[in-house]
Write an enzyme that holds these catalytic residues in place. Structure first.
Site: not given
Ligand code: NAD
Length: 246
Positions: A136, A140
């Site tokens: 990844h 991550k």
């Molecule tokens: P990212 O860091 O780009 O985004 C996370 C966002 O959440 C940030 O903008 C952050 O400011 C915000 N955040 C933090 N605390 C918060 C709160 N208390 N309330 C609201 N917002 C808050 O990360 P990303 O790449 O978007 O990934 C997010 C999560 O999704 C990770 O855990 C990743 O592993 C997961 N993910 C899951 C899938 C899936 O299909 N399930 C796919 C891709 C990523």
């Protein structure tokens, strides 16, 4: 559907783009600096949450308290059964539905089913050793990925000769009952998961490579539509059983 995006990072932006393409409205984009209350949800029918593993359980409990159904994609928070139970209870008590998936991509769902079948067949052919590799982007937080953990569970469930898994290579000789897992974090790699069956004369490799994050976003939107009007916590399997039976 009117969608509230909770966590407006990489995945939040993907969900927004996919939702607009699919003809949905995005009524709220909530990131961590904003309060999470009824006004912030701005009349949304459903919330799609992609935040961080350390905050996701509290964010989800707050959303249950606000009386909204949720699709949660944040990985790495659901290892602790007592935390999952608290979140489940919050949604059940609120009479709302939550669908949780470490990977919302339908392609990965297909891949997981292929891996399950590979494990079932390889169980009868002792010659093949099996390992998992996932790669990844460098931002991550959790490792191995939620998807890799799902694949590990699938392999351990199907292959009787593997009884545990490890990232640790320091023990020599390697115990053949341990499923070796390797992780790469670099640059902007989009999620890649490989299962290899290493035999004495050949190797069989199954790889899923995400070309973009769009597949996760579309799956999350579809799952959010499915969970509306349900009560309690659901896994992706429950949604997919219906999806693949269609
Ligand atoms: P990212 O860091 O780009 O985004 C996370 C966002 O959440 C940030 O903008 C952050 O400011 C915000 N955040 C933090 N605390 C918060 C709160 N208390 N309330 C609201 N917002 C808050 O990360 P990303 O790449 O978007 O990934 C997010 C999560 O999704 C990770 O855990 C990743 O592993 C997961 N993910 C899951 C899938 C899936 O299909 N399930 C796919 C891709 C990523």
């Amino acid at each position: 559907m009117n969608i509230a995006i909770v966590g407006y990072g990489r995945m939040g932006h993907e969900v927004e783009a996919a939702a607009l393409k699919l003809g949905h409205e995005v009524t709220a984009r909530i990131d961590h600096a904003q309060p999470l209350d009824a006004a912030a949800l701005n009349g949304a029918d459903v919330a799609i949450e992609f935040t961080r593993p350390d905050v996701a359980p509290d964010v989800l409990k707050q959303l249950a308290g606000l009386g909204i159904d949720v699709a949660s994609g944040t990985t790495g928070w659901s290892d602790d059964a007592s935390v999952v139970q608290q979140v489940r209870e919050a949604f059940t008590a609120a009479g709302r539905g939550l669908v949780v998936a470490p990977n919302f991509s339908l392609g990965v769902a297909l891949f997981t089913r292929l891996v399950a079948e590979a494990a079932r067949l390889a169980d009868a052919v002792d010659d093949y050793d099996v390992h998992v590799h996932e790669a990844h982007h460098r931002h991550k937080i959790d490792a191995p990925s939620g998807t890799a953990r799902q694949l590990i569970d699938t392999l351990l469930g199907g292959l009787r000769r593997k009884t545990s898994w490890s990232l640790d290579l320091s023990q020599a000789p390697l115990d053949p009952s341990v499923l070796q897992v390797a992780v790469t974090r670099s640059g902007e790699i989009s999620g890649t998961h490989t299962i290899a069956l290493e035999g004495p004369d050949d190797r069989i490799v199954l790889t899923h490579e995400a070309r973009s994050r769009g597949g996760f976003a579309r799956g999350a939107i579809e799952a959010a539509a499915w969970v509306r009007g349900r009560r309690g916590l659901f896994t992706l399997d429950e949604w997919l059983r219906e999806r693949f039976a269609q």
